[in-house]
Design an enzyme around this catalytic site. Structure first.
Site, PDB file in Angstrom:
ATOM      1  N   SER A 224       0.827  -1.220   0.000  1.00 49.01           N
ATOM      2  CA  SER A 224       0.000   0.000   0.000  1.00 49.01           C
ATOM      3  C   SER A 224       0.859   1.267   0.000  1.00 49.01           C
ATOM      4  O   SER A 224       1.830   1.378   0.748  1.00 49.01           O
ATOM      5  CB  SER A 224      -0.902   0.009   1.234  1.00 49.01           C
ATOM      6  OG  SER A 224      -1.543   1.261   1.322  1.00 49.01           O
TER       7      SER A 224
ATOM      8  N   SER B 208      -0.600   4.121   0.714  1.00 50.64           N
ATOM      9  CA  SER B 208      -1.348   5.087   1.537  1.00 50.64           C
ATOM     10  C   SER B 208      -0.523   5.675   2.685  1.00 50.64           C
ATOM     11  O   SER B 208      -0.597   6.888   2.923  1.00 50.64           O
ATOM     12  CB  SER B 208      -2.634   4.447   2.065  1.00 50.64           C
ATOM     13  OG  SER B 208      -3.475   4.173   0.976  1.00 50.64           O
TER      14      SER B 208
ATOM     15  N   LYS C  32     -14.301  -3.198   2.080  1.00 48.13           N
ATOM     16  CA  LYS C  32     -15.119  -1.987   1.913  1.00 48.13           C
ATOM     17  C   LYS C  32     -16.603  -2.228   2.210  1.00 48.13           C
ATOM     18  O   LYS C  32     -17.287  -1.355   2.731  1.00 48.13           O
ATOM     19  CB  LYS C  32     -14.953  -1.417   0.505  1.00 48.13           C
ATOM     20  CG  LYS C  32     -13.580  -0.805   0.293  1.00 48.13           C
ATOM     21  CD  LYS C  32     -13.451  -0.201  -1.086  1.00 48.13           C
ATOM     22  CE  LYS C  32     -12.010   0.181  -1.358  1.00 48.13           C
ATOM     23  NZ  LYS C  32     -11.805   0.735  -2.683  1.00 48.13           N
TER      24      LYS C  32
ATOM     25  N   ASN D  90     -14.753   3.386   2.134  1.00 53.65           N
ATOM     26  CA  ASN D  90     -13.283   3.311   2.212  1.00 53.65           C
ATOM     27  C   ASN D  90     -12.725   4.217   3.293  1.00 53.65           C
ATOM     28  O   ASN D  90     -11.530   4.207   3.554  1.00 53.65           O
ATOM     29  CB  ASN D  90     -12.623   3.613   0.852  1.00 53.65           C
ATOM     30  CG  ASN D  90     -12.657   5.096   0.521  1.00 53.65           C
ATOM     31  OD1 ASN D  90     -13.461   5.849   1.060  1.00 53.65           O
ATOM     32  ND2 ASN D  90     -11.788   5.520  -0.367  1.00 53.65           N
TER      33      ASN D  90
ATOM     34  N   GLY E 239     -17.519  -4.572 -10.030  1.00 50.25           N
ATOM     35  CA  GLY E 239     -17.241  -4.879  -8.622  1.00 50.25           C
ATOM     36  C   GLY E 239     -17.359  -3.626  -7.769  1.00 50.25           C
ATOM     37  O   GLY E 239     -18.021  -2.646  -8.149  1.00 50.25           O
ATOM     38  N   GLY E 240     -16.693  -3.656  -6.619  1.00 49.47           N
ATOM     39  CA  GLY E 240     -16.784  -2.557  -5.652  1.00 49.47           C
ATOM     40  C   GLY E 240     -16.311  -1.226  -6.215  1.00 49.47           C
ATOM     41  O   GLY E 240     -16.936  -0.186  -5.967  1.00 49.47           O
ATOM     42  N   ALA E 241     -15.223  -1.237  -6.981  1.00 44.70           N
ATOM     43  CA  ALA E 241     -14.681   0.026  -7.500  1.00 44.70           C
ATOM     44  C   ALA E 241     -15.658   0.634  -8.510  1.00 44.70           C
ATOM     45  O   ALA E 241     -15.915   1.843  -8.485  1.00 44.70           O
ATOM     46  CB  ALA E 241     -13.318  -0.203  -8.136  1.00 44.70           C
TER      47      ALA E 241
END
Ligand code: NDP
Length: 280
Positions: free
Chosen positions: A17, A19, A68, A89, A132-134
């Protein structure tokens, strides 16, 4: 000594990640005192890990794959865009201890497209690959820009059709399978499948992208993804990956937590420079 506010991203896998690096750069830039870590958390461990994190004084959390939807279920209150996307998110601890859930992925994408790359969405024909989720998270924010057509093509056709029905309203929005794309052309193609993560590409007909149209892979990598390469091979004006979206969605989370909006361009520049460096 002043206490340092704690933030984290939970997900699985999480090792790669970016982030923590992004939020570290935001914190330095805005002179905010905070610490942001990445933690490997499975779906089974999610609820207990969230309780522990906030019991230990955590202020806010990001949740990524595969958490999520669980975060959406856990949140005590939801933003409108989180309600629509059925995925969270970003969790923010409120003064009364309750958790507010938001989804910053969609605005992250539209900010990167329109602000950073000058791409006009209004009146355009947009294709989303994946359901999907995105995909679910980006449809609402894309529709606010009033494209003339939004098509959702997915490997499992019924999922694309279902999403299209869910968001039906003002814009012409349709769901289909990849084989039904033949003969159609789009100004912007967004790859919201996870195919790039396994170096794969959905089956796409050759004439799918309008001349000098834009390709955008939500996935990002140090080297161009198969979909970014496909765009370059098919005469795209721009063929981009999702690094800018990642930074933009993080900036929106940072704003929700700290009420300070960091500048994203310098952070995108740093990350782009870092990924161009040879692996040691
Ligand atoms: P999901 O697992 O929820 O959905 C995956 C989607 O990809 C499904 O539609 C699935 O189709 C499709 N798919 C998977 N493999 C293939 C393949 N080989 N060929 C065609 N379709 C395939 O994942 P997410 O929606 O959460 O994530 C999708 C992508 O978006 C990931 O690459 C992720 O990294 C990226 N992302 C980037 C963000 C950023 O900030 N840049 C933020 C969020 C996500 P089916 O339904 O048939 O299984």
């Amino acid at each position: 000594m002043p206490v340092t506010d704690q933030y984290a991203v939970f997900g699985q896998p999480i090792k790669h990640s970016k982030s923590p690096r992004i939020h570290q750069l935001f914190a330095i830039q805005t002179a905010q005192r905070l610490n942001y870590t990445a933690r490997e958390v499975s779906s089974d461990a999610f609820l207990a890990a969230v309780e522990q994190f906030f019991a230990d004084g955590g202020k806010g959390l990001n949740c990524t794959v595969p958490l999520k939807q669980l975060a959406w279920e856990r949140a005590d209150q939801l933003s409108e865009r989180a309600m629509l996307s059925k995925a969270v998110n970003t969790l923010v601890q409120q003064k009364d201890g309750s958790l507010y859930g938001d989804n910053t992925d969609g605005v992250g994408l539209t900010a990167d497209l329109t602000d950073n790359h000058g791409i006009v969405l209004s009146g355009k024909r947009i294709l989303i690959l994946g359901a999907g989720g995105a995909a679910r998270g980006i449809i609402g924010p894309l529709l606010t820009h009033k494209p003339c057509l939004l098509v959702i093509a997915n490997r499992t056709v019924v999922k694309g059709e279902h999403l299209a029905r869910e968001f039906a309203g003002g814009t012409d929005i349709r769901g289909c399978g990849f084989s039904q794309l033949r003969g159609h052309q789009f100004d912007l193609i967004l790859n919201a499948t996870s195919a790039s993560l396994s170096n794969a590409l959905p089956p796409l007909p050759d004439q799918l992208l309008a001349d000098h149209g834009t390709c955008y892979d939500l996935a990002y990598a140090n080297l161009p993804t198969p979909f970014v390469r496909w765009g370059l091979q098919h005469n795209a004006g721009k063929s981009l990956d999702g690094l800018g979206m990642l930074v933009e969605q993080a900036a929106e989370s940072f704003y929700l937590w700290r009420n300070v909006r960091p500048a994203t361009s310098p952070v995108i520049e740093v990350l782009n420079a870092e990924r161009r460096q040879p692996v040691k």
